[in-house]
Scaffold this motif. Structure first.
Motif, PDB file in Angstrom:
ATOM      1  N   HIS A 428     -26.045   2.212 -15.314  1.00  0.00           N
ATOM      2  CA  HIS A 428     -26.410   0.936 -15.939  1.00  0.00           C
ATOM      3  C   HIS A 428     -27.092  -0.017 -14.965  1.00  0.00           C
ATOM      4  CE1 HIS A 428     -24.341   2.151 -19.549  1.00  0.00           C
ATOM      5  NE2 HIS A 428     -23.215   2.329 -18.901  1.00  0.00           N
ATOM      6  N   ASN A 429     -27.402   0.457 -13.760  1.00  0.00           N
ATOM      7  CA  ASN A 429     -28.170  -0.340 -12.788  1.00  0.00           C
ATOM      8  C   ASN A 429     -27.538  -1.705 -12.520  1.00  0.00           C
ATOM      9  OD1 ASN A 429     -30.172   1.648 -12.511  1.00  0.00           O
ATOM     10  ND2 ASN A 429     -31.284   0.879 -14.288  1.00  0.00           N
ATOM     11  N   ILE A 430     -26.261  -1.701 -12.171  1.00  0.00           N
ATOM     12  CA  ILE A 430     -25.575  -2.956 -11.863  1.00  0.00           C
ATOM     13  C   ILE A 430     -25.082  -2.967 -10.423  1.00  0.00           C
ATOM     14  CG2 ILE A 430     -24.910  -3.500 -14.234  1.00  0.00           C
ATOM     15  CD1 ILE A 430     -22.190  -2.287 -13.690  1.00  0.00           C
ATOM     16  N   GLU A 431     -25.822  -2.282  -9.529  1.00  0.00           N
ATOM     17  CA  GLU A 431     -25.427  -2.248  -8.119  1.00  0.00           C
ATOM     18  C   GLU A 431     -25.426  -3.634  -7.495  1.00  0.00           C
ATOM     19  OE1 GLU A 431     -27.573  -0.269  -9.508  1.00  0.00           O
ATOM     20  OE2 GLU A 431     -27.392   1.817  -8.833  1.00  0.00           O
ATOM     21  N   GLU A 432     -26.328  -4.514  -7.963  1.00  0.00           N
ATOM     22  CA  GLU A 432     -26.363  -5.857  -7.395  1.00  0.00           C
ATOM     23  C   GLU A 432     -25.089  -6.634  -7.727  1.00  0.00           C
ATOM     24  OE1 GLU A 432     -29.827  -7.862  -8.683  1.00  0.00           O
ATOM     25  OE2 GLU A 432     -31.227  -6.519  -7.656  1.00  0.00           O
ATOM     26  N   GLN A 433     -24.551  -6.418  -8.910  1.00  0.00           N
ATOM     27  CA  GLN A 433     -23.322  -7.111  -9.296  1.00  0.00           C
ATOM     28  C   GLN A 433     -22.084  -6.444  -8.716  1.00  0.00           C
ATOM     29  OE1 GLN A 433     -23.253  -7.768 -13.608  1.00  0.00           O
ATOM     30  NE2 GLN A 433     -25.458  -7.408 -13.657  1.00  0.00           N
ATOM     31  N   TYR A 434     -22.138  -5.136  -8.540  1.00  0.00           N
ATOM     32  CA  TYR A 434     -20.983  -4.382  -8.032  1.00  0.00           C
ATOM     33  C   TYR A 434     -21.490  -3.360  -7.017  1.00  0.00           C
ATOM     34  CZ  TYR A 434     -16.252  -2.387  -8.320  1.00  0.00           C
ATOM     35  OH  TYR A 434     -14.972  -1.972  -8.043  1.00  0.00           O
ATOM     36  N   PRO A 435     -21.587  -3.702  -5.733  1.00  0.00           N
ATOM     37  CA  PRO A 435     -22.100  -2.764  -4.719  1.00  0.00           C
ATOM     38  C   PRO A 435     -21.228  -1.519  -4.643  1.00  0.00           C
ATOM     39  CG  PRO A 435     -21.993  -5.003  -3.859  1.00  0.00           C
ATOM     40  CD  PRO A 435     -21.285  -5.029  -5.169  1.00  0.00           C
ATOM     41  N   ILE A 436     -21.890  -0.384  -4.482  1.00  0.00           N
ATOM     42  CA  ILE A 436     -21.148   0.880  -4.482  1.00  0.00           C
ATOM     43  C   ILE A 436     -20.843   1.387  -3.072  1.00  0.00           C
ATOM     44  CG2 ILE A 436     -22.101   1.570  -6.708  1.00  0.00           C
ATOM     45  CD1 ILE A 436     -24.023   3.390  -5.243  1.00  0.00           C
ATOM     46  N   ASP A 437     -21.371   0.731  -2.043  1.00  0.00           N
ATOM     47  CA  ASP A 437     -21.117   1.211  -0.679  1.00  0.00           C
ATOM     48  C   ASP A 437     -19.632   1.262  -0.343  1.00  0.00           C
ATOM     49  OD1 ASP A 437     -23.775   1.591  -0.249  1.00  0.00           O
ATOM     50  OD2 ASP A 437     -24.112  -0.324   0.761  1.00  0.00           O
ATOM     51  N   PRO A 438     -18.845   0.204  -0.620  1.00  0.00           N
ATOM     52  CA  PRO A 438     -17.408   0.307  -0.328  1.00  0.00           C
ATOM     53  C   PRO A 438     -16.726   1.416  -1.113  1.00  0.00           C
ATOM     54  CG  PRO A 438     -18.045  -1.979  -0.708  1.00  0.00           C
ATOM     55  CD  PRO A 438     -19.211  -1.130  -1.110  1.00  0.00           C
ATOM     56  N   LEU A 439     -17.160   1.632  -2.348  1.00  0.00           N
ATOM     57  CA  LEU A 439     -16.566   2.695  -3.156  1.00  0.00           C
ATOM     58  C   LEU A 439     -16.896   4.065  -2.585  1.00  0.00           C
ATOM     59  CD1 LEU A 439     -17.359   1.324  -6.740  1.00  0.00           C
ATOM     60  CD2 LEU A 439     -15.324   0.956  -5.365  1.00  0.00           C
ATOM     61  N   GLN A 440     -18.142   4.255  -2.143  1.00  0.00           N
ATOM     62  CA  GLN A 440     -18.524   5.543  -1.560  1.00  0.00           C
ATOM     63  C   GLN A 440     -17.787   5.800  -0.248  1.00  0.00           C
ATOM     64  OE1 GLN A 440     -22.786   5.009  -1.437  1.00  0.00           O
ATOM     65  NE2 GLN A 440     -23.088   6.072  -3.386  1.00  0.00           N
ATOM     66  N   LYS A 441     -17.573   4.751   0.536  1.00  0.00           N
ATOM     67  CA  LYS A 441     -16.796   4.921   1.774  1.00  0.00           C
ATOM     68  C   LYS A 441     -15.368   5.335   1.457  1.00  0.00           C
ATOM     69  CE  LYS A 441     -19.490   1.610   4.525  1.00  0.00           C
ATOM     70  NZ  LYS A 441     -19.479   0.303   5.225  1.00  0.00           N
ATOM     71  N   ARG A 442     -14.808   4.734   0.419  1.00  0.00           N
ATOM     72  CA  ARG A 442     -13.454   5.107   0.008  1.00  0.00           C
ATOM     73  C   ARG A 442     -13.420   6.553  -0.473  1.00  0.00           C
ATOM     74  NH1 ARG A 442      -8.144   4.434   0.875  1.00  0.00           N
ATOM     75  NH2 ARG A 442      -6.922   4.782  -1.039  1.00  0.00           N
ATOM     76  N   VAL A 443     -14.453   6.990  -1.172  1.00  0.00           N
ATOM     77  CA  VAL A 443     -14.529   8.386  -1.625  1.00  0.00           C
ATOM     78  C   VAL A 443     -14.550   9.337  -0.428  1.00  0.00           C
ATOM     79  CG1 VAL A 443     -16.026  10.084  -2.732  1.00  0.00           C
ATOM     80  CG2 VAL A 443     -15.607   7.905  -3.845  1.00  0.00           C
ATOM     81  N   LEU A 444     -15.382   9.027   0.567  1.00  0.00           N
ATOM     82  CA  LEU A 444     -15.455   9.878   1.756  1.00  0.00           C
ATOM     83  C   LEU A 444     -14.120   9.931   2.481  1.00  0.00           C
ATOM     84  CD1 LEU A 444     -18.954   8.808   3.149  1.00  0.00           C
ATOM     85  CD2 LEU A 444     -18.375  10.913   1.935  1.00  0.00           C
ATOM     86  N   LEU A 445     -13.449   8.785   2.570  1.00  0.00           N
ATOM     87  CA  LEU A 445     -12.155   8.746   3.250  1.00  0.00           C
ATOM     88  C   LEU A 445     -11.126   9.590   2.517  1.00  0.00           C
ATOM     89  CD1 LEU A 445     -10.258   7.570   5.384  1.00  0.00           C
ATOM     90  CD2 LEU A 445      -9.884   5.622   3.870  1.00  0.00           C
ATOM     91  N   LEU A 446     -11.051   9.444   1.189  1.00  0.00           N
ATOM     92  CA  LEU A 446     -10.075  10.222   0.412  1.00  0.00           C
ATOM     93  C   LEU A 446     -10.375  11.713   0.468  1.00  0.00           C
ATOM     94  CD1 LEU A 446      -9.616   7.976  -2.759  1.00  0.00           C
ATOM     95  CD2 LEU A 446      -7.981   8.350  -0.924  1.00  0.00           C
ATOM     96  N   GLU A 447     -11.652  12.082   0.442  1.00  0.00           N
ATOM     97  CA  GLU A 447     -12.001  13.507   0.528  1.00  0.00           C
ATOM     98  C   GLU A 447     -11.616  14.081   1.885  1.00  0.00           C
ATOM     99  OE1 GLU A 447     -16.120  13.572  -0.454  1.00  0.00           O
ATOM    100  OE2 GLU A 447     -15.746  13.872  -2.600  1.00  0.00           O
TER     101      GLU A 447
END
Length: 543
Positions: A428-447
């Motif tokens: 839905h192209n809402i990266e400006e409202q909700y940045p995904i970088d912290p989420l991706q870092k959390r994904v890498l950490l959990l993996e």
């Protein structure tokens, strides 16, 4: 402003009034034998106290007025910024719409050119000539995008070959009104389902009664002769049901590309009556469905709603009851179009609230974008609430006492939730409202944590051994016997699990809020956490 000045003038005149009062009091005192000096001092102190109190209150009111003016100015500035942001978004949407329109015009031009090359003997104006229809440039932008997918097929059908080029056998099957043969043909050609689905609508046109053929194909949707069969796992039944839904969709596509007279002749009152009988037979069976168990992907509810939409009998059923079925199909890619066809757009706020209250915030966000309700249902708070619930459910009650296997399972649940949220944000192209970088870092950490725990668990396992067949000692346990055979038997049979060649995305009301269907990011999920929080995360979605 005038009131403020008058108040200030009255306050300033207080001293003059006191002096006048003092003179009057002195004159009064001169007529008395007893002095009143002590009483005058008391009066003077009283009036001075009132003067100070009034001035202090006046200054407080001035400060409050200045503060209010400051807040008003900031609010106006913020409104101007928001207005500028809305204008910028509108401009960006217009640019994207123009790009899509240009792409659709280009696709139509290519289709017409291909058609001229295939049948040069036909008049060039058979599809785009002076037939009284709107030209490409004159048609609304919304209709151009939908026509670009079917223009080549429509031209071919008008020329007499119904647009069936790759599978001419379809025409023969439909001419014979052979519903069983149609099911078998679709099953045999399941690998080319996308191409097959494009030709089925025009093959149906070859039938004496396309509507009756589709109604006949719905037989067997509910198994009567095998009540003990698990209908949620039987691959043959699931395949048959998906085929039934697809045939109804193809008939709807055919009807959308016909004029009203032809549609009325095709969907007669008798046809509607038979469709209503089938719908009334299916409806009681839907009462046993559980919204949570269906994960928003119920074939039964989808088929019922598609039956009503295809044959135009939705008005014979209660809207409230129909809207209660929407959460059961909220993950189906056709849900938004189905709701519009059934006239349930006004019921969407209630449906979204039901999804929110049942932990299905991602489905709620998808529907909010599809029906332009993102102002009423803000996507970012919904996604954050979904992650919060997922993390809460993924946290063990007593972390110190949980086993490695349980911790891995908790990590997988949170991983599934994170990846689902990231995919929703990207679609839905809402990266400006909700940045995904912290989420991706959390994904890498959990993996990483999951991989480390799995490695330590595997290393801690003892090497199990068993006696040899001849009793001459022990050898390592063989675990890959018949490696060419899967542990679980494949259940393809007659009706395999059909898949679409594009990821799930709702179509919006006026502007496509999602990314391009080609090349969009996908995530792979392990079966152990594939149905967490009511979602089955998979790259291909069932039709």
């Amino acid at each position: 402003m005038e009131d403020k000045q008058s108040v200030a003038t009255l306050i300033d005149s207080t001293t003059t009034k006191i002096q006048q009062l003092q003179k009057a009091f002195a004159e009064l005192e001169s007529h008395r034998a007893v002095t009143l000096n002590l009483k005058w001092k008391e009066l003077e102190e009283h009036f001075h106290g009132l003067e100070k109190s009034l001035k202090r209150r006046f200054h407080e009111l001035e400060d409050q007025e200045k503060e209010f003016e400051t807040k008003t100015r900031k609010s106006r500035e913020m409104l101007k910024k928001r207005e500028a942001a809305v204008v910028a978004k509108e401009q960006a949407s217009l640019v994207r719409l123009q790009e899509k329109r240009d792409a659709a015009v280009f696709a139509i031009s290519n289709a017409l050119e291909k058609h001229r090359k295939v049948s040069p003997e036909e008049p060039a104006d058979s599809c785009d000539g002076d037939s009284g229809e709107l030209s490409v440039e004159e048609k609304p932008p919304d209709s151009v995008a939908s026509e670009s997918n079917s223009e080549d097929i429509k031209c071919s059908s008008e020329n007499g070959n119904f647009g069936v080029k790759s599978y001419p056998q379809l025409v023969k099957i439909c001419e014979e009104m052979d519903s069983e043969g149609l099911h078998k043909f679709i099953s045999d050609n399941r690998k080319n389902l996308a191409a097959l689905k494009e030709e089925i609508p025009w093959a149906l046109k070859a039938a004496a009664s396309p509507a009756y053929l589709v109604l006949e194909s719905l037989k067997g949707f509910y198994l009567l002769e095998a009540p003990n069969v698990d209908q949620k796992k039987d691959s043959n039944l699931l395949g048959l049901r998906r085929t039934c839904i697809m045939l109804m969709e193809c008939l709807s596509f055919l009807l959308r590309n016909m004029d009203m007279v032809s549609v009325s002749a095709l969907i007669s009152e008798d046809v509607r009556g038979q469709a209503k009988l089938i719908a009334e037979e299916w409806k009681p069976k839907l009462d046993a469905l559980d919204m949570d168990a269906s994960n928003g992907n119920s074939l039964e509810a989808h088929a019922f709603l598609q039956l009503l939409a295809t044959f135009g009998i939705a008005s014979d059923f209660n809207e409230e009851e129909l809207s209660r079925l929407i959460p059961m199909v909220s993950r189906r890619r056709q849900t938004a179009d189905l709701c519009r066809s059934l006239g349930l757009s006004e019921k969407m706020p209630g449906v979204i609230e039901v999804l929110m209250n049942n932990g299905r915030q991602i489905d709620a966000v998808n529907l909010a974008f599809a029906f332009d309700l993102t102002v009423q249902f803000l996507p970012v708070p919904l996604l954050k609430a979904y992650l919060k619930e997922a993390r809460k459910a993924s946290s063990p009650v007593k972390p110190g006492n949980s086993s490695s296997t349980a911790q891995i399972e908790f990590s997988e649940r949170e991983l599934a939730a994170l990846k689902a949220v990231i995919k929703c944000i990207e679609e839905h192209n809402i990266e400006e409202q909700y940045p995904i970088d912290p989420l991706q870092k959390r994904v890498l950490l959990l993996e990483k944590v999951k991989a480390d725990k799995k490695g330590s668990t595997e290393a801690a396992k003892p090497q199990t051994k068993r006696a040899r067949a001849n009793g001459a000692g022990y050898g390592p346990r063989v675990t890959n016997v018949a490696a060419d055979k899967p542990f679980y038997s494949r259940t393809t049979d007659k009706y395999p699990q059909y898949v679409y060649d594009r990821p799930y995305v709702y179509s919006g009301p006026a502007d496509n809020h999602g990314p391009s269907l080609l090349g969009s990011a996908t995530y792979n999920f392990s079966p152990s956490h594939g149905n967490y929080f009511g979602y089955q995360y998979q790259v291909p979605y069932l039709h």
